[in-house]
Scaffold this motif. Structure first.
Motif, PDB file in Angstrom:
ATOM      1  N   PRO A 186     -30.103  27.629   8.999  1.00 62.86           N
ATOM      2  CA  PRO A 186     -28.747  27.359   8.505  1.00 62.86           C
ATOM      3  C   PRO A 186     -27.817  27.128   9.694  1.00 62.86           C
ATOM      4  O   PRO A 186     -27.987  27.729  10.761  1.00 62.86           O
ATOM      5  CB  PRO A 186     -28.356  28.631   7.756  1.00 62.86           C
ATOM      6  CG  PRO A 186     -29.626  29.360   7.513  1.00 62.86           C
ATOM      7  CD  PRO A 186     -30.581  28.945   8.572  1.00 62.86           C
TER       8      PRO A 186
ATOM      9  N   GLY B 236     -29.644  21.815  11.150  1.00 62.56           N
ATOM     10  CA  GLY B 236     -29.171  22.537   9.962  1.00 62.56           C
ATOM     11  C   GLY B 236     -29.903  22.104   8.695  1.00 62.56           C
ATOM     12  O   GLY B 236     -30.660  21.139   8.688  1.00 62.56           O
ATOM     13  N   GLN B 237     -29.648  22.841   7.637  1.00 62.98           N
ATOM     14  CA  GLN B 237     -30.371  22.633   6.390  1.00 62.98           C
ATOM     15  C   GLN B 237     -29.700  21.630   5.456  1.00 62.98           C
ATOM     16  O   GLN B 237     -30.221  21.333   4.399  1.00 62.98           O
ATOM     17  CB  GLN B 237     -30.536  23.972   5.657  1.00 62.98           C
ATOM     18  CG  GLN B 237     -31.414  24.929   6.415  1.00 62.98           C
ATOM     19  CD  GLN B 237     -31.522  26.284   5.748  1.00 62.98           C
ATOM     20  OE1 GLN B 237     -30.620  26.729   5.055  1.00 62.98           O
ATOM     21  NE2 GLN B 237     -32.640  26.945   5.960  1.00 62.98           N
TER      22      GLN B 237
END
Length: 180
Positions: free
Chosen positions: A103, A139-140
């Motif tokens: 994240p 990041g996701q």
């Protein structure tokens, strides 16, 4: 023959007396009298039934609106989702990069590297430091590095909004100064 008649008559008389003895009262009259007395003293009380509940019909006001389960409406919605040619739609077929497993709020920018014509940002995830350049994914939320400065990394993330449309969102990772 007289003895035979006498014996047969005696037997008949004994049987007759025994059968008449069984026809006696034997306490039945007393029980019958008690039952009559209890029937007279017992008053039957049946509670009144409560009145039935009043049924008030519900007026359905959605009768004239569009049926949400209408097959043609669902087909239109599915076609819209599949033909959504948004310019922000992420490429789900590409190979994932290592920093896409984390994240964005767990990532830290810890420095930069400069090469002639190219700059790299040093990003720390857990205890590992990664090099990223413009065009890498972080990041996701399908975040692509758009710009690297000495103090920050600018990202363009692609996320779905409440209606399911893909929209672009900007994010920034700033340099984390360590105090010595």
């Amino acid at each position: 023959m007289t003895t035979l008649r006498r014996g047969g008559g005696l037997l008949l008389a004994a049987t007759l007396l025994a059968s008449l003895g069984g026809c006696g009262d034997s306490g039945v009259a007393e029980v019958t009298e008690w039952m009559k007395q209890v029937k007279q003293e017992t008053r039957v009380s049946i509670p009144k039934l409560s009145p039935p509940k009043i049924f008030t019909p519900y007026l359905y006001s959605g009768k004239n609106t569009v049926d949400p389960f209408n097959p043609s409406k669902l087909a239109i919605a599915f076609a819209k989702l599949q033909s959504n040619n948004s310019k922000f739609k992420p490429d789900l077929e590409r190979r994932r990069e290592p920093l896409e497993a984390y994240p964005i709020d767990t990532l830290k920018m810890v420095g930069t590297l400069q090469k002639p014509g190219l700059s790299y940002a040093l990003i720390q995830a857990d205890k590992t430091v990664f090099q990223v350049k413009a065009g890498n994914y972080v990041g996701q939320n399908f975040g692509m590095v758009s710009r690297i400065t000495e103090t920050s990394v600018d990202l363009k993330e692609i996320v779905q909004d409440a209606s399911g449309e893909w929209v672009e969102r900007k994010a920034t990772l700033e340099l984390q100064e360590t105090k010595k």
